[in-house]
Design a protein around this motif. Structure first.
Motif, PDB file in Angstrom:
ATOM      1  N   PRO A  73       0.815  -1.223   0.000  1.00 44.02           N
ATOM      2  CA  PRO A  73       0.000   0.000   0.000  1.00 44.02           C
ATOM      3  C   PRO A  73       0.850   1.275   0.000  1.00 44.02           C
ATOM      4  CG  PRO A  73      -0.972  -1.611   1.468  1.00 44.02           C
ATOM      5  CD  PRO A  73       0.365  -2.176   1.034  1.00 44.02           C
ATOM      6  N   ASP A  74       1.978   1.258   0.711  1.00 46.79           N
ATOM      7  CA  ASP A  74       2.844   2.441   0.739  1.00 46.79           C
ATOM      8  C   ASP A  74       3.472   2.730  -0.621  1.00 46.79           C
ATOM      9  OD1 ASP A  74       2.342   2.988   3.400  1.00 46.79           O
ATOM     10  OD2 ASP A  74       4.147   1.972   4.133  1.00 46.79           O
ATOM     11  N   THR A  75       3.962   1.694  -1.300  1.00 43.49           N
ATOM     12  CA  THR A  75       4.573   1.933  -2.610  1.00 43.49           C
ATOM     13  C   THR A  75       3.521   2.333  -3.643  1.00 43.49           C
ATOM     14  OG1 THR A  75       4.534  -0.427  -3.171  1.00 43.49           O
ATOM     15  CG2 THR A  75       6.586   0.445  -2.248  1.00 43.49           C
ATOM     16  N   LEU A  76       2.334   1.784  -3.531  1.00 46.99           N
ATOM     17  CA  LEU A  76       1.257   2.169  -4.450  1.00 46.99           C
ATOM     18  C   LEU A  76       0.856   3.624  -4.217  1.00 46.99           C
ATOM     19  CD1 LEU A  76      -0.917  -1.062  -4.317  1.00 46.99           C
ATOM     20  CD2 LEU A  76       0.535  -0.291  -6.213  1.00 46.99           C
ATOM     21  N   ARG A  77       0.794   4.045  -2.954  1.00 48.01           N
ATOM     22  CA  ARG A  77       0.459   5.450  -2.644  1.00 48.01           C
ATOM     23  C   ARG A  77       1.549   6.385  -3.160  1.00 48.01           C
ATOM     24  NH1 ARG A  77      -1.824   3.424   1.980  1.00 48.01           N
ATOM     25  NH2 ARG A  77       0.091   3.606   3.169  1.00 48.01           N
ATOM     26  N   LEU A  78       2.802   5.984  -2.972  1.00 53.32           N
ATOM     27  CA  LEU A  78       3.914   6.802  -3.461  1.00 53.32           C
ATOM     28  C   LEU A  78       3.846   6.938  -4.980  1.00 53.32           C
ATOM     29  CD1 LEU A  78       6.553   8.368  -3.130  1.00 53.32           C
ATOM     30  CD2 LEU A  78       7.760   6.155  -3.196  1.00 53.32           C
ATOM     31  N   ALA A  79       3.611   5.831  -5.671  1.00 54.83           N
ATOM     32  CA  ALA A  79       3.517   5.878  -7.133  1.00 54.83           C
ATOM     33  C   ALA A  79       2.362   6.778  -7.564  1.00 54.83           C
ATOM     34  CB  ALA A  79       3.350   4.471  -7.686  1.00 54.83           C
ATOM     35  N   SER A  80       1.241   6.690  -6.882  1.00 52.39           N
ATOM     36  CA  SER A  80       0.091   7.526  -7.208  1.00 52.39           C
ATOM     37  C   SER A  80       0.408   9.007  -6.981  1.00 52.39           C
ATOM     38  CB  SER A  80      -1.116   7.099  -6.367  1.00 52.39           C
ATOM     39  OG  SER A  80      -2.248   7.843  -6.719  1.00 52.39           O
ATOM     40  N   ARG A  81       1.086   9.313  -5.887  1.00 52.80           N
ATOM     41  CA  ARG A  81       1.494  10.699  -5.614  1.00 52.80           C
ATOM     42  C   ARG A  81       2.443  11.214  -6.681  1.00 52.80           C
ATOM     43  NH1 ARG A  81       4.389  10.868  -0.436  1.00 52.80           N
ATOM     44  NH2 ARG A  81       4.642  13.061  -0.952  1.00 52.80           N
ATOM     45  N   CYS A  82       3.354  10.361  -7.133  1.00 50.84           N
ATOM     46  CA  CYS A  82       4.311  10.763  -8.172  1.00 50.84           C
ATOM     47  C   CYS A  82       3.598  11.032  -9.498  1.00 50.84           C
ATOM     48  CB  CYS A  82       5.387   9.696  -8.350  1.00 50.84           C
ATOM     49  SG  CYS A  82       6.531   9.591  -6.950  1.00 50.84           S
ATOM     50  N   ILE A  83       2.634  10.198  -9.826  1.00 51.42           N
ATOM     51  CA  ILE A  83       1.861  10.412 -11.049  1.00 51.42           C
ATOM     52  C   ILE A  83       1.110  11.737 -10.962  1.00 51.42           C
ATOM     53  CG2 ILE A  83      -0.141   9.582 -12.360  1.00 51.42           C
ATOM     54  CD1 ILE A  83       0.932   6.726 -11.802  1.00 51.42           C
ATOM     55  N   ALA A  84       0.505  12.009  -9.821  1.00 50.76           N
ATOM     56  CA  ALA A  84      -0.193  13.283  -9.629  1.00 50.76           C
ATOM     57  C   ALA A  84       0.785  14.448  -9.752  1.00 50.76           C
ATOM     58  CB  ALA A  84      -0.898  13.300  -8.281  1.00 50.76           C
ATOM     59  N   ALA A  85       1.983  14.278  -9.213  1.00 47.71           N
ATOM     60  CA  ALA A  85       2.987  15.344  -9.269  1.00 47.71           C
ATOM     61  C   ALA A  85       3.404  15.634 -10.708  1.00 47.71           C
ATOM     62  CB  ALA A  85       4.204  14.966  -8.427  1.00 47.71           C
ATOM     63  N   ILE A  86       3.512  14.597 -11.537  1.00 45.73           N
ATOM     64  CA  ILE A  86       3.856  14.807 -12.944  1.00 45.73           C
ATOM     65  C   ILE A  86       2.763  15.641 -13.622  1.00 45.73           C
ATOM     66  CG2 ILE A  86       4.143  13.674 -15.187  1.00 45.73           C
ATOM     67  CD1 ILE A  86       5.453  11.312 -13.602  1.00 45.73           C
ATOM     68  N   GLY A  87       1.517  15.268 -13.395  1.00 49.40           N
ATOM     69  CA  GLY A  87       0.409  16.017 -13.978  1.00 49.40           C
ATOM     70  C   GLY A  87       0.367  17.459 -13.504  1.00 49.40           C
ATOM     71  N   ASN A  88       0.552  17.659 -12.199  1.00 48.91           N
ATOM     72  CA  ASN A  88       0.557  19.017 -11.639  1.00 48.91           C
ATOM     73  C   ASN A  88       1.709  19.842 -12.202  1.00 48.91           C
ATOM     74  OD1 ASN A  88      -1.684  18.455 -10.061  1.00 48.91           O
ATOM     75  ND2 ASN A  88      -0.469  17.922  -8.266  1.00 48.91           N
ATOM     76  N   TYR A  89       2.866  19.215 -12.329  1.00 51.22           N
ATOM     77  CA  TYR A  89       4.047  19.901 -12.860  1.00 51.22           C
ATOM     78  C   TYR A  89       3.777  20.380 -14.289  1.00 51.22           C
ATOM     79  CZ  TYR A  89       9.011  20.768 -13.774  1.00 51.22           C
ATOM     80  OH  TYR A  89      10.212  21.354 -14.062  1.00 51.22           O
ATOM     81  N   LEU A  90       3.187  19.514 -15.091  1.00 51.72           N
ATOM     82  CA  LEU A  90       2.869  19.894 -16.471  1.00 51.72           C
ATOM     83  C   LEU A  90       1.848  21.024 -16.514  1.00 51.72           C
ATOM     84  CD1 LEU A  90       2.747  16.375 -18.121  1.00 51.72           C
ATOM     85  CD2 LEU A  90       4.512  18.128 -18.420  1.00 51.72           C
ATOM     86  N   ASP A  91       0.839  20.958 -15.656  1.00 52.17           N
ATOM     87  CA  ASP A  91      -0.153  22.037 -15.589  1.00 52.17           C
ATOM     88  C   ASP A  91       0.516  23.359 -15.224  1.00 52.17           C
ATOM     89  OD1 ASP A  91      -2.231  20.300 -16.239  1.00 52.17           O
ATOM     90  OD2 ASP A  91      -2.865  20.028 -14.144  1.00 52.17           O
ATOM     91  N   GLU A  92       1.440  23.310 -14.276  1.00 53.30           N
ATOM     92  CA  GLU A  92       2.149  24.522 -13.868  1.00 53.30           C
ATOM     93  C   GLU A  92       3.004  25.080 -15.000  1.00 53.30           C
ATOM     94  OE1 GLU A  92       4.262  23.284 -10.376  1.00 53.30           O
ATOM     95  OE2 GLU A  92       2.452  23.276  -9.144  1.00 53.30           O
ATOM     96  N   LEU A  93       3.658  24.204 -15.760  1.00 48.88           N
ATOM     97  CA  LEU A  93       4.451  24.665 -16.901  1.00 48.88           C
ATOM     98  C   LEU A  93       3.583  25.409 -17.910  1.00 48.88           C
ATOM     99  CD1 LEU A  93       6.890  21.746 -17.828  1.00 48.88           C
ATOM    100  CD2 LEU A  93       7.464  23.967 -16.840  1.00 48.88           C
TER     101      LEU A  93
END
Length: 123
Positions: free
Chosen positions: A87-107
């Motif tokens: 569950p921890d690694t799945l949550r981390l992966a999900s957070r990282c995916i969200a961060a990629i999307g947020n980063y692109l939106d910010e760009l």
């Protein structure tokens, strides 16, 4: 960052819809617990993230591409059961995916390309 070194966002805007869709599909799988860390579900998420990584490389966002490469590697290792899909690694992966999307939106909204903003997710 000067205009000479600012990334050309034209190519990103052309593929951003596809990137967003692939990130969304991968995150949905992980948020459901990847069918209790089922390797087939993880492989599906890994495939979507692999597509995102390729698109980011083509667009020329090197720092974000490196970040997504590490996430791609982790999902691949979980899918092949080299790393446990806890569950921890799945949550981390999900957070990282969200961060990629947020980063692109910010760009797209004009933020500078400073991939070190994602550093906290490495620890």
């Amino acid at each position: 960052m000067t205009n000479a070194t600012a990334p050309d966002l034209g190519p990103l805007t052309w593929v951003k819809g596809e990137i967003d869709a692939a990130l969304s599909r991968a995150r949905e799988i992980l948020d459901r617990g990847a069918a209790d860390a089922d390797p087939a579900g993880l492989q599906f998420a890994h495939t979507h993230l692999h597509q995102v990584r390729g698109a980011l490389a083509i667009v020329g966002l090197d720092g974000l591409t490196q970040f997504s490469e590490q996430l791609d590697r982790m999902l691949g290792e979980m899918a092949s059961q080299q790393v446990a899909g806890t569950p921890d690694t799945l949550r981390l992966a999900s957070r990282c995916i969200a961060a990629i999307g947020n980063y692109l939106d910010e760009l797209v909204r004009g933020q500078p390309d400073q991939a070190l903003r994602l550093f906290d997710l490495y620890s």
